[in-house]
Enzyme design. Structure first.
Site, PDB file in Angstrom:
ATOM      1  N   LYS A 240       1.139  -1.254   0.077  1.00 50.38           N
ATOM      2  CA  LYS A 240       0.061  -0.325  -0.149  1.00 50.38           C
ATOM      3  C   LYS A 240       0.695   1.621  -0.153  1.00 50.38           C
ATOM      4  CE  LYS A 240       0.347   1.495   4.949  1.00 50.38           C
ATOM      5  NZ  LYS A 240       0.257   2.836   4.764  1.00 50.38           N
TER       6      LYS A 240
ATOM      7  N   THR B  47      -4.045   5.397   3.028  1.00 46.53           N
ATOM      8  CA  THR B  47      -3.186   5.899   2.792  1.00 46.53           C
ATOM      9  C   THR B  47      -2.285   6.813   1.087  1.00 46.53           C
ATOM     10  OG1 THR B  47      -1.872   4.114   3.833  1.00 46.53           O
ATOM     11  CG2 THR B  47      -0.543   5.553   2.254  1.00 46.53           C
TER      12      THR B  47
HETATM   13  O1  LIG Z   1       1.153   2.860   7.110  1.00 44.03           O
HETATM   14  C1  LIG Z   1       0.074   4.139   7.977  1.00 44.03           C
HETATM   15  C2  LIG Z   1      -1.026   4.177   7.924  1.00 44.03           C
HETATM   16  O2  LIG Z   1      -1.477   3.604   8.143  1.00 44.03           O
HETATM   17  C3  LIG Z   1       0.635   6.218   7.954  1.00 44.03           C
HETATM   18  O3  LIG Z   1       1.203   5.711   6.667  1.00 44.03           O
HETATM   19  P1  LIG Z   1       2.504   6.803   6.239  1.00 44.03           P
HETATM   20  O4  LIG Z   1       3.654   5.803   6.292  1.00 44.03           O
HETATM   21  O5  LIG Z   1       2.779   6.859   4.252  1.00 44.03           O
HETATM   22  O6  LIG Z   1       2.564   7.960   6.949  1.00 44.03           O
END
Ligand SMILES: O=C(CO)COP(=O)(O)O
Ligand SMILES: NC(=O)C1=CN([C@@H]2O[C@H](COP(=O)(O)OP(=O)(O)OC[C@H]3O[C@@H](n4cnc5c(N)ncnc54)[C@H](OP(=O)(O)O)[C@@H]3O)[C@@H](O)[C@H]2O)C=CC1
Length: 326
Positions: free
Chosen positions: A190, A247
């Site tokens: 993701k 995300t």
């Molecule tokens: O894993 C995350 C939310 O589930 C944090 O997202 P980021 O690492 O893209 O900031």
């Protein structure tokens, strides 16, 4: 009464700090380990972590740089960046002399070995009982007590359920599972796909393109997941589709924010960890080894490596042969 009264969180970053707060809210005795003694001392005295600004650390959370002290806990949460998880568990290994749950809270796939986080834990600390915690959960939201749900998977269902009981609360709801690999694939992939969607938004391709790219990204995440034995309900659950939706929809995501900056032709936010940048090359190597097509992830990896421009990558995706949806 939980089987795991004390919790240690390894890695005093944004996520480690949020997880320490989660464990404290659940009534556990909590130790937060920072690798840097000065960093630990500063957080211990100010109760504030610059990596999670504006969040006051609960007074009962012990902050230390003494690994032996942290390693005494009944369960360990590893919240370092994915590419540094092995190093952290290697340091812990000599302190883990009996079966102890070691929960990977990092999202990624190890460079070079193509190993997922729980496999790295198993290799680095043979007495550990590996588990994975992953799902739609921004550290800031979690630390502030906003309602969050994640998946917590361990090989043994009873253990997964016990770990859920130890960490769960009305504002942090882990769902237990035994599909470790399925959970790990969702969390790793993701982040790569979020970079792609951020680029599309940065290029002002429109909300329809954002939805299409998120959906086709989920299709390739699912293809890889199925090839590696993931369960459908895991891929469409919190750690898969749930985290992808989160995300790919918010600049609060550092991966989305990286893509947004790239799409706008701007400098990415400084000093922010975007795991997708590190996962992209190893994800497409893994997909290739399974003969699985992941065109969106390929495009991200080629942009990040400089092999392709953003415009060429977008054009490449838009001119792929028409095919049946799957
Ligand atoms: O894993 C995350 C939310 O589930 C944090 O997202 P980021 O690492 O893209 O900031
Ligand atoms: N932030 C979030 O919203 C969420 C993050 N995650 C995941 O959690 C993991 C960590 O991310 P996050 O906390 O946000 O990142 P941060 O950049 O905020 O913090 C990373 C932490 O890891 C420490 N660290 C770095 N290298 C090492 C090392 N070699 N050994 C030990 N510790 C090390 C850093 O220590 P130092 O301060 O000394 O550099 C820092 O405390 C990632 O895999 C991320 O995907 C998962 C869900 C939510």
């Amino acid at each position: 009464m939980t089987a795991f009264q004390s919790v240690a969180v390894i890695g005093a970053g944004a996520w480690g700090t949020a997880l320490a707060t989660v464990a404290a809210r659940a009534g556990r005795e909590v130790t937060l380990w920072a690798r840097n003694a000065e960093h630990a001392a500063r957080i211990a005295s100010s109760r504030d972590n610059p990596r999670l600004p504006g969040v006051q650390l609960a007074p009962e959370i012990v902050v230390t740089s003494e690994l032996a002290l942290a390693a005494r806990a009944d369960m360990l949460l590893i919240a370092t960046p994915a590419q540094h998880l092995r190093g952290a568990v290697n340091m812990l290994a000599s302190h883990i002399t009996k079966p102890v749950p070691v929960i990977a809270c990092a999202k990624g796939i190890e460079h070079g070995t193509h190993k997922f986080m729980t496999d790295v834990i198993a290799e680095a600390a043979p007495h550990a009982q590996p588990a994975i915690l992953s799902g739609p959960s921004f550290a800031d939201d979690v630390a502030r007590g906003q309602p969050t749900a994640v998946t917590l998977a361990a090989k043994d269902d009873a253990l997964a359920s016990q770990l859920v009981q130890a960490l769960g609360s009305p504002t942090f709801r882990p769902y237990h599972s035994t599909d470790i690999r399925g959970v790990e694939i969702g969390g790793a992939a993701k982040n790569v796909l979020a970079i792609a969607v951020g680029i599309a938004v940065g290029r002002k391709l429109g909300a329809s393109a954002q939805a299409a790219l998120t959906t086709r990204g989920f299709a390739e995440l699912t293809r890889l997941g199925r090839a590696l034995g993931a369960r459908g309900e895991t891929l469409t659950g919190l750690s898969g589709l749930g985290d992808l939706i989160l995300t790919c929809a918010s600049p609060q995501s550092r991966n989305f924010a990286l893509g947004l900056a790239l799409g706008r032709g701007e400098q990415p936010p400084a000093g922010k960890l975007a795991e997708g940048e590190f996962t992209a090359p190893v994800l497409i190597e893994l997909a290739a080894s399974q003969s699985i097509e992941m065109p969106v992830s390929e495009a991200v990896a080629s942009i990040l490596s400089g092999r392709s421009t953003i415009d060429a990558a977008i054009s490449g995706l838009l001119t792929r042969p028409f095919k049946a949806e799957e």
